[in-house]
Scaffold this active site. Structure first.
Site, PDB file in Angstrom:
ATOM      1  N   PRO A   2       0.121  -2.571   7.012  1.00 26.90           N
ATOM      2  CA  PRO A   2       1.448  -2.311   7.665  1.00 26.90           C
ATOM      3  C   PRO A   2       1.298  -1.324   8.557  1.00 26.90           C
ATOM      4  CG  PRO A   2       1.920  -2.306   5.287  1.00 26.90           C
ATOM      5  CD  PRO A   2       0.383  -2.460   5.428  1.00 26.90           C
ATOM      6  N   GLU A   3       1.898  -1.513   9.857  1.00 28.67           N
ATOM      7  CA  GLU A   3       1.626  -0.271  10.849  1.00 28.67           C
ATOM      8  C   GLU A   3       3.140   0.069  10.951  1.00 28.67           C
ATOM      9  OE1 GLU A   3      -0.368  -1.795  14.353  1.00 28.67           O
ATOM     10  OE2 GLU A   3      -1.514  -3.127  12.956  1.00 28.67           O
ATOM     11  N   LYS A  59       2.832   6.452   9.121  1.00 33.78           N
ATOM     12  CA  LYS A  59       2.879   5.061   8.193  1.00 33.78           C
ATOM     13  C   LYS A  59       3.207   5.365   6.764  1.00 33.78           C
ATOM     14  CE  LYS A  59      -1.013   3.256  10.967  1.00 33.78           C
ATOM     15  NZ  LYS A  59      -2.374   2.851  10.742  1.00 33.78           N
ATOM     16  N   ARG A 112      -4.054  -5.221  -3.901  1.00 35.56           N
ATOM     17  CA  ARG A 112      -5.506  -4.619  -3.242  1.00 35.56           C
ATOM     18  C   ARG A 112      -5.718  -3.354  -4.045  1.00 35.56           C
ATOM     19  NH1 ARG A 112      -7.071  -7.064   1.654  1.00 35.56           N
ATOM     20  NH2 ARG A 112      -8.963  -5.853   1.140  1.00 35.56           N
ATOM     21  N   ARG A 266     -13.751  -2.564  13.590  1.00 29.44           N
ATOM     22  CA  ARG A 266     -12.712  -3.329  13.347  1.00 29.44           C
ATOM     23  C   ARG A 266     -12.649  -3.968  14.800  1.00 29.44           C
ATOM     24  NH1 ARG A 266      -8.277  -0.102  11.168  1.00 29.44           N
ATOM     25  NH2 ARG A 266      -7.182  -2.161  11.028  1.00 29.44           N
TER      26      ARG A 266
END
Ligand SMILES: [Zn+2]
Length: 285
Positions: A2-3, A59, A112, A266
């Site tokens: 999530p950003e 975040k 995760r 990335r």
């Protein structure tokens, strides 16, 4: 991961659902979720505290308690909150449970296993290592065009990696960084310190614009208390993102194929035509 807009959505949702409720007990099922305290200490720091506020810094979600402590939470890859009544079972990967005095509970599940929690005294909050070095909030006065230009000028990294550095720009991840660079029409490979002044101004505006658009979109989404999922807003048009995850698909502006490259391990997605670096400085790749 999530950003900022997704974390803002979770934070706002929790603010509606849990502020004013009192935690009677807390259970840490996965001790490594909060490595600074053992499960017994973790529970003791929150017992009988009411939730006074839920906010966000970068975040990180900040759950303010009535005992002058704050629970810092980072969702990382898959952390998810649920507010459940006694009839509902815990989700499969439940790592922490906060029992409320009214019988409901707040559950943190994390498939995760990368989520992070930490309880700190409010007096120590500004100095907490999770928060101390974060760049100014993108919508704060401190995140000015002058600040942004100066931060760029001191960096020898490429623009994409610069945007992901939370100590330089706060809240962007892989998706919104690619989208902001496309919106600003700048090449992600340019050395940050070499970006032209007009390019810098466009990128500054684009960062705030892509974040604002996603936050506003998320604000209209319905909230499921049993699964406060930080869904991504897939871009500014109905077909999805403009560049993210669109390798080889036609650019929405010029129809040339979107390119994918690796930067800092990335994926970056961009349009070679719309984001060509004419008049800008050297590139790192
Ligand atoms: Zn294009």
């Amino acid at each position: 991961m999530p950003e900022l807009p997704e974390v803002e959505y979770v934070s706002r949702s929790l603010n509606t659902l849990v502020v004013g409720r009192t935690i009677v007990s807390a259970e840490l099922y996965r001790p490594k979720l909060a490595p600074a305290t053992d499960p017994r200490q973790f529970a003791a720091l929150m017992a009988d505290a009411a939730i006074a506020s839920v906010g966000r810094r970068g975040k990180h979600i900040l759950i303010g308690l009535s005992n002058d402590r704050t629970l810092i939470v980072h969702l990382r890859m898959s952390g998810t909150f649920s507010v459940l009544d006694p009839d509902l079972e815990n989700p499969k990967f439940t790592h922490a449970v906060f029992h409320f005095s009214d019988g409901d509970r707040l559950v943190f599940s994390d498939q995760r296993h990368f989520g992070m929690m930490k309880v700190v005294d409010n007096a120590d909050l500004p100095a907490a290592k999770e928060l101390a070095k974060l760049a100014p909030e993108p919508f704060s006065n401190d995140f000015s065009e002058v600040y942004f230009r100066e931060a760029l000028s001191r960096s020898s990294r490429n623009l994409k990696e610069f945007l992901l550095d939370q100590t330089k720009v706060c809240g962007l991840g892989n998706i919104y960084a690619s989208e902001a660079l496309f919106a600003a029409r700048v090449d992600p490979r340019i050395v940050a310190g070499a970006l032209s002044k007009p390019g810098s101004a466009r990128l500054y505006r684009a960062i705030r614009e892509v974040l604002r658009e996603a936050i506003e979109h998320n604000a209209d989404l319905p909230v499921d208390p049993a699964n406060i999922d930080a869904n991504y807003f897939s871009g500014g048009n109905s077909s999805g993102w403009f560049v993210y995850d669109r390798e080889k698909m036609p650019c929405v502006r010029c129809k040339s194929p979107i390119v994918r490259l690796k930067q800092g391990g990335r994926s970056t997605f961009f349009c070679r035509v719309c984001q060509r670096n004419r008049r800008n400085g050297p590139m790192t790749v």
